[in-house]
Design an enzyme around this catalytic site. Structure first.
Site, mmCIF file in Angstrom:
data_model
loop_
_atom_site.group_PDB
_atom_site.id
_atom_site.type_symbol
_atom_site.label_atom_id
_atom_site.label_comp_id
_atom_site.label_asym_id
_atom_site.label_seq_id
_atom_site.Cartn_x
_atom_site.Cartn_y
_atom_site.Cartn_z
ATOM 1 N N LYS A 11 -9.954 4.122 -16.976
ATOM 2 C CA LYS A 11 -9.532 2.882 -17.639
ATOM 3 C C LYS A 11 -8.829 3.168 -18.982
ATOM 4 C CE LYS A 11 -13.062 -0.082 -15.434
ATOM 5 N NZ LYS A 11 -14.100 -1.115 -15.660
ATOM 6 N N TYR A 51 -8.997 -7.231 -9.267
ATOM 7 C CA TYR A 51 -10.341 -7.738 -9.570
ATOM 8 C C TYR A 51 -10.553 -9.171 -9.066
ATOM 9 C CZ TYR A 51 -11.957 -3.801 -12.495
ATOM 10 O OH TYR A 51 -12.402 -2.586 -12.947
ATOM 11 N N ASN A 114 -15.428 0.423 -20.409
ATOM 12 C CA ASN A 114 -16.448 1.308 -19.833
ATOM 13 C C ASN A 114 -15.884 2.477 -19.027
ATOM 14 O OD1 ASN A 114 -15.749 -0.154 -17.594
ATOM 15 N ND2 ASN A 114 -17.791 -0.937 -17.149
ATOM 16 N N HIS A 117 -13.614 2.959 -13.269
ATOM 17 C CA HIS A 117 -13.934 2.071 -12.152
ATOM 18 C C HIS A 117 -14.156 2.934 -10.926
ATOM 19 C CE1 HIS A 117 -13.592 -0.876 -8.923
ATOM 20 N NE2 HIS A 117 -12.810 0.010 -8.328
ATOM 21 N N GLU A 128 -9.213 -1.208 -1.872
ATOM 22 C CA GLU A 128 -8.719 -0.750 -3.174
ATOM 23 C C GLU A 128 -7.771 0.437 -3.043
ATOM 24 O OE1 GLU A 128 -12.233 -0.163 -5.545
ATOM 25 O OE2 GLU A 128 -12.675 -2.305 -5.610
#
Ligand code: RTP
Ligand code: MG
Length: 141
Positions: A11, A51, A114, A117, A128
Site C-alpha cells: 500500500k 474494494y 496498514n 493487502h 482480485e
C-alpha cells in the site's frame, strides 16, 4: 496443501517508507514466489471497484482516499497455501493487534495505513488477481 495464487498489494504508506524490498523478501523467505508484479497509482474508480465489497462501510471513503494517495505495488504470489500464508505474514488488519514479527506489526502505522493487502479467500483471490492482471502478465516459473 494445494499450490494457490493470491493478490498482494504493497500500500501507499509502505511504498512511501521505501520498504517494498523488505516486504517482498518476507514473502520469498516464506516460500512464496512473485509470479506477476506492477507499480500503479490507482485511480478513484480502480480503488472503488477493487474494494467494492466495503462500499457501504463507514470507512470506505477514507480507504479509497488512502489507496489513491500514492503509488502501490500489486503482485500475484504463488505457493503452497498462498492465501492463508500471506494473511499470516501480514498480521491483523489493525497493526496494534498484529502479532510480533508480522508485516503490519513492523511497518504499519494505523488501521488505515496498514502497509499491505492480501486476498482473504480463494474466491477473492481469483477476482482480485483478474482485476489487475491478464493471463499473459502472470509468469509462473
Ligand atoms: P485488506 O483487505 O486491505 O487486505 O485488509 P483486511 O482484509 O485485513 O481488512 P478488511 O476488513 O478487508 O478492510 C479493508 C481495509 O479497510 C480498512 N479498514 N478500516 N476503520 C476501520 O474500522 C477499518 N476497517 C477496515 C483497513 O485499511 C483495511 O485494510
Ligand atoms: Mg480484506
Amino acid at each position: 496443501m494445494a499450490i494457490e495464487r493470491t493478490l498482494s498489494i504493497i500500500k501507499p504508506d509502505a511504498v512511501a517508507k521505501n520498504v517494498i524490498g523488505e516486504i517482498i523478501s518476507r514473502f520469498e523467505k516464506a516460500g512464496l514466489q512473485v509470479v506477476a508484479s506492477k507499480m500503479l497509482h490507482l485511480s478513484k474508480e480502480q480503488a472503488e471497484g477493487f474494494y467494492a465489497e466495503h462500499k457501504e462501510r463507514p470507512f470506505f471513503g477514507d480507504l479509497v482516499g488512502f489507496m489513491t494517495s500514492g503509488p502501490v505495488v500489486v503482485q500475484v504470489l504463488e505457493g503452497e497455501g498462498a492465501i492463508a500464508k500471506n494473511r499470516e505474514l501480514m498480521g491483523a488488519t489493525n497493526p496494534q493487534e498484529a502479532a510480533a514479527g508480522t508485516i503490519r506489526a513492523d511497518f504499519a502505522q494505523s488501521i488505515d495505513a496498514n502497509a499491505v493487502h492480501g486476498s482473504d479467500s480463494a474466491a477473492s483471490a481469483e477476482r482480485e488477481v483478474a482485476y489487475f492482471f491478464s493471463s499473459d502478465e502472470i509468469c509462473p516459473r
